[in-house]
Write a protein that holds these residues in place. Structure first.
Motif, PDB file in Angstrom:
ATOM      1  N   GLY A  57       0.417  -1.262  -0.074  1.00 28.38           N
ATOM      2  CA  GLY A  57      -0.262  -0.119  -0.097  1.00 28.38           C
ATOM      3  C   GLY A  57       0.763   1.029  -0.085  1.00 28.38           C
ATOM      4  O   GLY A  57       0.401   2.294   0.046  1.00 28.38           O
ATOM      5  N   TRP A  58       2.481   1.339   0.032  1.00 30.03           N
ATOM      6  CA  TRP A  58       2.708   2.389  -0.455  1.00 30.03           C
ATOM      7  C   TRP A  58       2.539   3.198  -1.509  1.00 30.03           C
ATOM      8  O   TRP A  58       2.905   4.441  -0.712  1.00 30.03           O
ATOM      9  CB  TRP A  58       4.253   1.754  -0.357  1.00 30.03           C
ATOM     10  N   ILE A  59       1.745   2.309  -2.327  1.00 32.83           N
ATOM     11  CA  ILE A  59       1.405   3.114  -4.191  1.00 32.83           C
ATOM     12  C   ILE A  59       0.269   3.148  -3.816  1.00 32.83           C
ATOM     13  O   ILE A  59      -0.313   1.574  -3.955  1.00 32.83           O
ATOM     14  CB  ILE A  59       2.742   2.532  -4.717  1.00 32.83           C
ATOM     15  N   ILE A  60      -0.589   4.044  -3.509  1.00 34.48           N
ATOM     16  CA  ILE A  60      -2.466   4.174  -4.030  1.00 34.48           C
ATOM     17  C   ILE A  60      -2.178   4.292  -5.200  1.00 34.48           C
ATOM     18  O   ILE A  60      -1.909   5.431  -6.132  1.00 34.48           O
ATOM     19  CB  ILE A  60      -2.332   5.269  -3.424  1.00 34.48           C
ATOM     20  N   TYR A  61      -2.914   2.976  -5.843  1.00 29.90           N
ATOM     21  CA  TYR A  61      -3.080   2.797  -7.213  1.00 29.90           C
ATOM     22  C   TYR A  61      -3.996   1.573  -7.024  1.00 29.90           C
ATOM     23  O   TYR A  61      -4.401   0.639  -6.025  1.00 29.90           O
ATOM     24  CB  TYR A  61      -1.817   2.886  -7.930  1.00 29.90           C
ATOM     25  N   PRO A  62      -4.815   2.267  -8.436  1.00 29.32           N
ATOM     26  CA  PRO A  62      -6.745   1.425  -7.388  1.00 29.32           C
ATOM     27  C   PRO A  62      -6.334  -0.233  -8.639  1.00 29.32           C
ATOM     28  O   PRO A  62      -6.856  -0.504  -7.959  1.00 29.32           O
ATOM     29  CB  PRO A  62      -7.191   1.960  -9.467  1.00 29.32           C
ATOM     30  N   LYS A  63      -5.588  -0.418  -9.638  1.00 29.85           N
ATOM     31  CA  LYS A  63      -5.066  -1.684  -9.537  1.00 29.85           C
ATOM     32  C   LYS A  63      -3.593  -2.306  -9.091  1.00 29.85           C
ATOM     33  O   LYS A  63      -2.621  -3.320 -10.075  1.00 29.85           O
ATOM     34  CB  LYS A  63      -5.318  -1.919 -11.217  1.00 29.85           C
ATOM     35  N   ALA A  64      -3.575  -1.891  -7.913  1.00 26.90           N
ATOM     36  CA  ALA A  64      -2.017  -1.975  -7.433  1.00 26.90           C
ATOM     37  C   ALA A  64      -2.219  -3.865  -7.170  1.00 26.90           C
ATOM     38  O   ALA A  64      -0.748  -3.942  -7.352  1.00 26.90           O
ATOM     39  CB  ALA A  64      -2.316  -1.793  -6.454  1.00 26.90           C
ATOM     40  N   LYS A  65      -3.152  -4.540  -6.459  1.00 31.69           N
ATOM     41  CA  LYS A  65      -3.568  -6.192  -6.874  1.00 31.69           C
ATOM     42  C   LYS A  65      -2.782  -6.677  -7.966  1.00 31.69           C
ATOM     43  O   LYS A  65      -2.053  -7.024  -7.603  1.00 31.69           O
ATOM     44  CB  LYS A  65      -5.239  -6.061  -5.768  1.00 31.69           C
ATOM     45  N   ILE A  66      -3.695  -6.315  -9.235  1.00 28.91           N
ATOM     46  CA  ILE A  66      -3.006  -6.513  -9.992  1.00 28.91           C
ATOM     47  C   ILE A  66      -1.543  -6.359 -10.828  1.00 28.91           C
ATOM     48  O   ILE A  66      -1.243  -7.687 -10.677  1.00 28.91           O
ATOM     49  CB  ILE A  66      -4.311  -6.569 -11.347  1.00 28.91           C
ATOM     50  N   ILE A  67      -1.510  -5.574 -10.637  1.00 27.78           N
ATOM     51  CA  ILE A  67       0.195  -5.377 -10.578  1.00 27.78           C
ATOM     52  C   ILE A  67       1.044  -6.263 -10.013  1.00 27.78           C
ATOM     53  O   ILE A  67       1.632  -6.516 -10.206  1.00 27.78           O
ATOM     54  CB  ILE A  67       0.210  -4.199 -10.462  1.00 27.78           C
ATOM     55  N   SER A  68       0.671  -6.287  -8.151  1.00 28.44           N
ATOM     56  CA  SER A  68       1.629  -6.856  -7.323  1.00 28.44           C
ATOM     57  C   SER A  68       2.141  -8.341  -7.524  1.00 28.44           C
ATOM     58  O   SER A  68       2.283  -8.661  -8.271  1.00 28.44           O
ATOM     59  CB  SER A  68       1.148  -6.417  -6.020  1.00 28.44           C
ATOM     60  N   PHE A  69       0.729  -8.606  -8.310  1.00 36.77           N
ATOM     61  CA  PHE A  69       0.455 -10.102  -8.579  1.00 36.77           C
ATOM     62  C   PHE A  69       1.380  -9.945  -9.853  1.00 36.77           C
ATOM     63  O   PHE A  69       1.872 -11.243 -10.243  1.00 36.77           O
ATOM     64  CB  PHE A  69      -1.390 -10.589  -8.954  1.00 36.77           C
ATOM     65  N   ILE A  70       1.103  -9.744 -10.661  1.00 39.24           N
ATOM     66  CA  ILE A  70       2.146  -9.428 -12.615  1.00 39.24           C
ATOM     67  C   ILE A  70       3.661  -9.609 -11.705  1.00 39.24           C
ATOM     68  O   ILE A  70       4.773 -10.072 -12.490  1.00 39.24           O
ATOM     69  CB  ILE A  70       2.113  -8.529 -13.709  1.00 39.24           C
ATOM     70  N   ALA A  71       3.767  -8.518 -10.715  1.00 37.04           N
ATOM     71  CA  ALA A  71       5.236  -8.773 -10.290  1.00 37.04           C
ATOM     72  C   ALA A  71       5.810  -9.797  -9.860  1.00 37.04           C
ATOM     73  O   ALA A  71       6.194 -10.237  -9.780  1.00 37.04           O
ATOM     74  CB  ALA A  71       4.976  -7.081  -9.634  1.00 37.04           C
ATOM     75  N   TYR A  72       4.974 -10.017  -8.231  1.00 34.10           N
ATOM     76  CA  TYR A  72       4.679 -11.440  -8.115  1.00 34.10           C
ATOM     77  C   TYR A  72       5.281 -12.709  -8.984  1.00 34.10           C
ATOM     78  O   TYR A  72       6.219 -13.151  -8.867  1.00 34.10           O
ATOM     79  CB  TYR A  72       3.685 -12.070  -7.517  1.00 34.10           C
ATOM     80  N   PHE A  73       4.827 -12.679 -10.198  1.00 34.71           N
ATOM     81  CA  PHE A  73       4.449 -13.867 -11.227  1.00 34.71           C
ATOM     82  C   PHE A  73       6.025 -14.350 -12.266  1.00 34.71           C
ATOM     83  O   PHE A  73       6.760 -14.613 -12.684  1.00 34.71           O
ATOM     84  CB  PHE A  73       3.529 -14.155 -12.415  1.00 34.71           C
TER      85      PHE A  73
END
Length: 185
Positions: A57-73
């Motif tokens: 949550g350091w970066i507030i962005y509406p699609k943060a969960k999607i971006i974090s999932f892609i980054a993890y992957f």
């Protein structure tokens, strides 16, 4: 004391191409010689860290969960990709005709002679792309994509000096990241 008539010229090095040899050779090559592999793992770690930052949550962005999932992957894929490469490379080497056979390496002032039960190769020092000393051995590249790994247990200090002196134009010591040359004492 180093002499040009090193024991390596008179006594060929005998190496058995068994599983232990291939595992150690792959580890030394991937750790000290294959920069692409190291960069891939580093990129994987960066992507996972990027995913953690987005997830926390350091970066507030509406699609943060999607971006974090892609980054993890992407990060996990980059790191995990290393292990199948190691497994399949070692398996391919063990399925080769030379597996569990002994090879002989002879070093002369002109170059390297490699003998296996099936072939013999003469490589001029000028034809060798790179020589690299690692904590556990010496890696010699006759050409891109092919390497010869010699465990240090098979070499004396004079042998290593002989190899680096004759292959000096291509010798690199990654531990100090400097061009390595031998000075006679």
């Amino acid at each position: 004391r180093y002499t040009p008539e090193s024991t390596i010229m008179n006594n060929p090095i005998k190496i058995t191409l068994n599983k232990e040899y291939y595992i150690e050779g792959f580890q030394q090559f991937s750790r000290y010689a294959n920069n692409n592999l190291l960069y891939t793992i580093l990129i994987g770690i960066i992507f996972i860290a990027f995913g953690l930052i987005y997830q926390s949550g350091w970066i507030i962005y509406p699609k943060a969960k999607i971006i974090s999932f892609i980054a993890y992957f992407v990060g996990a894929y980059a790191i995990i990709k290393y292990f199948p490469n190691k497994y399949f490379w070692i398996k391919r080497q063990l399925n080769n005709k030379t597996a569990n056979k002994e090879i002989e390496l002879s070093f002369t002032k002109e170059g390297v002679v490699s003998k296996s039960p099936f072939s013999e190769a003469n490589m001029s020092w000028k034809g060798i792309e790179k020589i690299l000393e690692t904590p556990k051995g010496v890696i010699i590249w006759p050409s891109k994509g092919i390497f010869i790994y010699i465990p240090k247990g098979k070499l004396t200090k004079d042998d290593i000096h002989f190899i680096f002196q004759h292959g000096d134009n291509y010798a690199i010591n990654p531990i100090r990241f400097t061009h390595w040359t031998h000075t006679r004492t």
